[in-house]
Write a protein that holds these residues in place. Structure first.
Motif, PDB file in Angstrom:
ATOM      1  N   ALA A   1     -31.733 -23.104 -24.796  1.00 41.23           N
ATOM      2  CA  ALA A   1     -32.876 -22.684 -25.325  1.00 41.23           C
ATOM      3  C   ALA A   1     -32.552 -21.833 -26.608  1.00 41.23           C
ATOM      4  O   ALA A   1     -31.274 -21.114 -26.709  1.00 41.23           O
ATOM      5  CB  ALA A   1     -33.490 -21.727 -24.257  1.00 41.23           C
ATOM      6  N   VAL A   2     -33.503 -21.628 -27.631  1.00 36.06           N
ATOM      7  CA  VAL A   2     -33.628 -20.800 -28.723  1.00 36.06           C
ATOM      8  C   VAL A   2     -34.643 -19.765 -28.412  1.00 36.06           C
ATOM      9  O   VAL A   2     -35.847 -20.010 -28.245  1.00 36.06           O
ATOM     10  CB  VAL A   2     -33.816 -21.429 -30.206  1.00 36.06           C
ATOM     11  N   ILE A   3     -34.382 -18.548 -28.662  1.00 39.87           N
ATOM     12  CA  ILE A   3     -35.437 -17.426 -28.796  1.00 39.87           C
ATOM     13  C   ILE A   3     -35.404 -16.801 -30.034  1.00 39.87           C
ATOM     14  O   ILE A   3     -34.456 -16.646 -30.697  1.00 39.87           O
ATOM     15  CB  ILE A   3     -35.396 -16.567 -27.599  1.00 39.87           C
ATOM     16  N   SER A   4     -36.244 -16.459 -30.754  1.00 35.95           N
ATOM     17  CA  SER A   4     -36.672 -15.779 -32.164  1.00 35.95           C
ATOM     18  C   SER A   4     -37.387 -14.820 -32.277  1.00 35.95           C
ATOM     19  O   SER A   4     -38.666 -14.839 -31.670  1.00 35.95           O
ATOM     20  CB  SER A   4     -37.309 -17.281 -32.984  1.00 35.95           C
ATOM     21  N   THR A   5     -37.068 -13.993 -32.801  1.00 34.35           N
ATOM     22  CA  THR A   5     -37.856 -12.697 -33.202  1.00 34.35           C
ATOM     23  C   THR A   5     -38.041 -12.887 -34.902  1.00 34.35           C
ATOM     24  O   THR A   5     -38.442 -11.897 -35.576  1.00 34.35           O
ATOM     25  CB  THR A   5     -37.188 -11.509 -33.035  1.00 34.35           C
ATOM     26  N   ALA A   6     -37.703 -13.818 -35.542  1.00 40.99           N
ATOM     27  CA  ALA A   6     -37.539 -14.083 -36.870  1.00 40.99           C
ATOM     28  C   ALA A   6     -39.008 -14.322 -37.433  1.00 40.99           C
ATOM     29  O   ALA A   6     -39.425 -15.546 -37.907  1.00 40.99           O
ATOM     30  CB  ALA A   6     -36.561 -15.063 -37.337  1.00 40.99           C
ATOM     31  N   GLY A   7     -39.680 -13.595 -37.596  1.00 35.39           N
ATOM     32  CA  GLY A   7     -40.726 -13.626 -38.368  1.00 35.39           C
ATOM     33  C   GLY A   7     -41.071 -12.734 -39.596  1.00 35.39           C
ATOM     34  O   GLY A   7     -40.044 -12.234 -39.894  1.00 35.39           O
ATOM     35  N   PRO A   8     -42.259 -13.075 -40.327  1.00 38.19           N
ATOM     36  CA  PRO A   8     -43.257 -13.872 -39.901  1.00 38.19           C
ATOM     37  C   PRO A   8     -42.964 -15.200 -39.593  1.00 38.19           C
ATOM     38  O   PRO A   8     -42.360 -16.032 -40.451  1.00 38.19           O
ATOM     39  CB  PRO A   8     -44.211 -13.730 -41.124  1.00 38.19           C
ATOM     40  N   PHE A   9     -43.569 -15.613 -38.757  1.00 35.83           N
ATOM     41  CA  PHE A   9     -43.337 -17.194 -38.046  1.00 35.83           C
ATOM     42  C   PHE A   9     -43.648 -18.131 -39.043  1.00 35.83           C
ATOM     43  O   PHE A   9     -43.160 -19.225 -39.477  1.00 35.83           O
ATOM     44  CB  PHE A   9     -43.678 -17.366 -36.769  1.00 35.83           C
ATOM     45  N   TYR A  10     -44.860 -17.914 -39.795  1.00 29.51           N
ATOM     46  CA  TYR A  10     -45.416 -18.676 -40.702  1.00 29.51           C
ATOM     47  C   TYR A  10     -44.499 -19.097 -41.538  1.00 29.51           C
ATOM     48  O   TYR A  10     -44.272 -20.098 -42.385  1.00 29.51           O
ATOM     49  CB  TYR A  10     -46.775 -18.234 -41.142  1.00 29.51           C
ATOM     50  N   ALA A  11     -43.800 -17.978 -42.152  1.00 28.41           N
ATOM     51  CA  ALA A  11     -42.651 -17.984 -43.188  1.00 28.41           C
ATOM     52  C   ALA A  11     -41.437 -18.632 -42.770  1.00 28.41           C
ATOM     53  O   ALA A  11     -40.663 -19.256 -43.555  1.00 28.41           O
ATOM     54  CB  ALA A  11     -42.614 -16.560 -43.854  1.00 28.41           C
ATOM     55  N   TYR A  12     -41.085 -18.317 -41.552  1.00 32.94           N
ATOM     56  CA  TYR A  12     -39.636 -18.811 -41.094  1.00 32.94           C
ATOM     57  C   TYR A  12     -39.518 -19.251 -39.858  1.00 32.94           C
ATOM     58  O   TYR A  12     -38.253 -19.586 -39.497  1.00 32.94           O
ATOM     59  CB  TYR A  12     -38.737 -17.320 -41.020  1.00 32.94           C
ATOM     60  N   GLY A  13     -40.477 -19.889 -39.294  1.00 33.71           N
ATOM     61  CA  GLY A  13     -40.431 -20.503 -37.937  1.00 33.71           C
ATOM     62  C   GLY A  13     -40.418 -21.789 -37.818  1.00 33.71           C
ATOM     63  O   GLY A  13     -40.174 -22.383 -36.780  1.00 33.71           O
ATOM     64  N   SER A  14     -41.445 -22.419 -38.873  1.00 37.81           N
ATOM     65  CA  SER A  14     -41.693 -23.738 -38.747  1.00 37.81           C
ATOM     66  C   SER A  14     -40.452 -24.892 -38.609  1.00 37.81           C
ATOM     67  O   SER A  14     -40.601 -25.662 -37.731  1.00 37.81           O
ATOM     68  CB  SER A  14     -42.473 -24.318 -39.898  1.00 37.81           C
ATOM     69  N   ALA A  15     -39.433 -24.789 -39.270  1.00 41.86           N
ATOM     70  CA  ALA A  15     -38.491 -25.649 -39.077  1.00 41.86           C
ATOM     71  C   ALA A  15     -37.711 -25.429 -37.906  1.00 41.86           C
ATOM     72  O   ALA A  15     -37.071 -26.381 -37.388  1.00 41.86           O
ATOM     73  CB  ALA A  15     -37.496 -25.255 -40.360  1.00 41.86           C
ATOM     74  N   VAL A  16     -37.592 -24.187 -37.712  1.00 43.73           N
ATOM     75  CA  VAL A  16     -36.908 -23.768 -36.035  1.00 43.73           C
ATOM     76  C   VAL A  16     -37.517 -24.748 -35.075  1.00 43.73           C
ATOM     77  O   VAL A  16     -37.040 -25.258 -34.015  1.00 43.73           O
ATOM     78  CB  VAL A  16     -36.860 -22.439 -35.836  1.00 43.73           C
ATOM     79  N   VAL A  17     -38.783 -24.488 -35.160  1.00 38.12           N
ATOM     80  CA  VAL A  17     -39.541 -25.387 -33.899  1.00 38.12           C
ATOM     81  C   VAL A  17     -39.467 -26.936 -33.912  1.00 38.12           C
ATOM     82  O   VAL A  17     -39.268 -27.288 -33.119  1.00 38.12           O
ATOM     83  CB  VAL A  17     -41.209 -24.631 -34.205  1.00 38.12           C
ATOM     84  N   GLU A  18     -39.497 -27.111 -35.322  1.00 38.40           N
ATOM     85  CA  GLU A  18     -39.326 -28.693 -35.479  1.00 38.40           C
ATOM     86  C   GLU A  18     -37.920 -29.044 -34.835  1.00 38.40           C
ATOM     87  O   GLU A  18     -37.850 -30.299 -34.163  1.00 38.40           O
ATOM     88  CB  GLU A  18     -39.295 -29.105 -36.716  1.00 38.40           C
ATOM     89  N   PHE A  19     -37.135 -28.602 -35.313  1.00 44.44           N
ATOM     90  CA  PHE A  19     -35.570 -28.835 -34.821  1.00 44.44           C
ATOM     91  C   PHE A  19     -35.371 -28.584 -33.422  1.00 44.44           C
ATOM     92  O   PHE A  19     -34.973 -29.756 -32.582  1.00 44.44           O
ATOM     93  CB  PHE A  19     -34.647 -27.902 -35.456  1.00 44.44           C
ATOM     94  N   CYS A  20     -36.004 -27.576 -32.659  1.00 44.95           N
ATOM     95  CA  CYS A  20     -35.921 -27.616 -31.196  1.00 44.95           C
ATOM     96  C   CYS A  20     -36.880 -28.655 -30.543  1.00 44.95           C
ATOM     97  O   CYS A  20     -36.337 -29.217 -29.751  1.00 44.95           O
ATOM     98  CB  CYS A  20     -36.560 -26.050 -30.676  1.00 44.95           C
ATOM     99  N   ALA A  21     -37.890 -28.995 -31.216  1.00 44.19           N
ATOM    100  CA  ALA A  21     -38.776 -30.241 -30.491  1.00 44.19           C
ATOM    101  C   ALA A  21     -38.099 -31.425 -30.515  1.00 44.19           C
ATOM    102  O   ALA A  21     -38.031 -32.367 -29.680  1.00 44.19           O
ATOM    103  CB  ALA A  21     -39.998 -30.348 -31.182  1.00 44.19           C
ATOM    104  N   ARG A  22     -37.077 -31.769 -31.796  1.00 45.50           N
ATOM    105  CA  ARG A  22     -36.341 -32.964 -31.959  1.00 45.50           C
ATOM    106  C   ARG A  22     -35.247 -33.011 -31.163  1.00 45.50           C
ATOM    107  O   ARG A  22     -34.816 -34.114 -30.638  1.00 45.50           O
ATOM    108  CB  ARG A  22     -36.113 -33.304 -33.228  1.00 45.50           C
ATOM    109  N   TYR A  23     -34.503 -31.800 -30.796  1.00 42.05           N
ATOM    110  CA  TYR A  23     -33.346 -31.838 -30.071  1.00 42.05           C
ATOM    111  C   TYR A  23     -33.739 -31.628 -28.614  1.00 42.05           C
ATOM    112  O   TYR A  23     -32.658 -31.540 -27.539  1.00 42.05           O
ATOM    113  CB  TYR A  23     -32.345 -30.796 -30.437  1.00 42.05           C
TER     114      TYR A  23
END
Length: 452
Positions: free
Chosen positions: A124-146
């Protein structure tokens, strides 16, 4: 799959720099992903050098230690900042060995090539790195793909909608649970709604059709939260339009289970129950909480049409008016280009800054819920956080959500047929998360108030 954009979307030039895929970028096929049991870490914390992320790192050290029952690491783009955090944690824990024993993962959310190391070898990855619109999209994608479970503390509904339309099908194919809103926004209200529905079903064989929450709280905002709010205001005219709300998307189709969110916009006097003769005012996060409950209802099917209402309660008319005026004037000031700039630059705390330890200890959150069934039975709930819920408990909610996803046997505990993809705290974790929160000081109760 999912909702297609009907009108203009955000211009590419307006988007934050999150990196773009190239033709050479590849991911393992779902069948070739490293099994969770063979991954190095249970949890990786991203955003730990910020205010809330720092609280999460401190909590992980205090509650779980280093390399004991929980294998975890911290991640960020600056090795020097991560090293400084490790030294701070070592000093707090009086453990010099922590500096070398706590692993770091170097990644930059704007450089996609660095994100493989973040998502490929942890449960699991947990993230507080917001704003998520600016910094979260690629993280979500990589977690989804892996096939890596993911949790964050965003309150950005529009960003979450975009992520669902892009990556829900991918996450379902790899088995990843992607769970946003795992902090103050919106764990307490989402779990409370689910428990009200469960109690009505178990004890009265009734279906929840209406839920109302009365909130009482004290707390202060952090710079990161205010930065997120400012960015949301800046992009209001850039939001894409959908043929239906992506929060209704379930396995690529539109869920038949709807939710009507009807939060009060003005001061209103209560006329029923424990809060009779009190006054209610609008609550700043009520629409976000209502949206998360909407997604939970779409996934769980609690009601064909669920009515949701939430407000802040005050003991008298004067304080209710002051609360409503403060919220209204704050929003107007942010929307005004002149005053908005002044508030951001000179009034608001900067990202990385937040409430003092004293403020964290003396703040609280109390949520009282009333759930009404189709047959007229009524259930009530109380959820109490004896310290600050926005940061102190949010950091803990996020950590426990990540560990719940990574380590708990969730089974069918959440009463939903959806076992992966974009979920909510109640549909992904349910009672398992509630038990964890009760174990760290939160108090919850739910029972039938009246039977038909």
């Amino acid at each position: 799959q999912g909702s297609r954009i009907l009108l203009k979307s955000t211009k590419k030039s307006d988007l934050p720099s999150v990196g773009t895929a190239d033709d050479s970028e590849t991911f393992p096929a779902p069948k070739d992903l490293t099994p969770h049991a063979d991954r190095k870490y249970d949890l990786i914390l991203l955003g730990c050098t910020g205010y809330t992320g720092g609280l999460a790192a401190e909590y992980l050290c205090q509650q779980y230690g280093i390399n004991k029952n929980v294998k975890w690491a911290i991640a960020g783009r600056s090795q020097s900042k991560l090293d400084a955090l490790k030294q701070k944690l070592a000093d707090q824990m009086d453990d010099p060995e922590l500096v070398k024993n706590l692993d770091t993962v170097i990644c930059d959310t704007g450089k996609r090539s660095t994100l493989h190391a973040l998502a490929s070898n942890t449960r699991a990855v947990i993230s507080t790195a917001g704003p998520f619109y600016a910094y979260g999209s690629a993280v979500v994608e990589f977690c989804a793909r892996y096939g890596t479970h993911y949790a964050d503390i965003t309150g950005e509904v529009d960003w979450s909608q975009q992520m669902i339309t892009k990556y829900d099908a991918i996450a379902q194919s790899t088995g990843a649970k992607i769970v946003s809103f795992c902090g103050h926004d919106s764990v307490p209200w989402d779990l409370s709604t689910a428990k009200l529905a469960d109690v009505l079903k178990a004890e009265c064989k009734d279906d929840l059709i209406s839920v109302q929450f009365f909130d009482e709280s004290m707390g202060k905002p952090s710079g990161g939260t205010l930065a997120t709010a400012c960015l949301a205001i800046d992009r209001m005219d850039q939001m894409p339009k959908y043929d239906y709300d992506p929060f209704y998307q379930v396995t690529g189709k539109r869920s038949p289970f709807k939710t009507k969110v009807n939060n009060p916009q003005f001061v209103v006097q209560c006329s029923d129950g424990h809060f009779k003769d009190r006054w209610t005012a609008p609550f700043v996060m009520a629409d976000v909480n209502g949206a998360v409950v909407k997604r939970s209802n779409a996934l769980r099917g609690m009601a064909s049409v669920l009515k949701y209402q939430e407000s802040m309660t005050q003991h008298d008319f004067k304080n209710a008016v002051l609360s409503a005026m403060g919220l209204g004037l704050g929003i107007v000031a942010l929307l005004n280009p002149l005053t908005g700039s002044l508030m951001r630059n000179y009034v608001f705390p900067k990202p990385g800054q937040g409430p003092s330890e004293k403020d964290l200890q003396r703040s609280f959150l109390l949520i009282s819920g009333i759930g009404v069934g189709a047959k007229g039975n009524v259930a009530e709930s109380v959820f109490y956080f004896p310290k600050d819920a926005g940061y102190y408990y949010t950091s803990r909610m996020l950590v426990e959500s990540g560990l719940c996803l990574a380590m708990d046997d969730l089974g069918t505990d959440t009463n939903t047929n959806t076992t992966s993809g974009f979920m909510t705290p109640s549909t992904a974790m349910g009672d398992a998360l509630l038990k964890r929160l009760e174990g760290i000081g939160a108090l919850f109760a739910c029972e039938i108030r009246s039977r038909m």
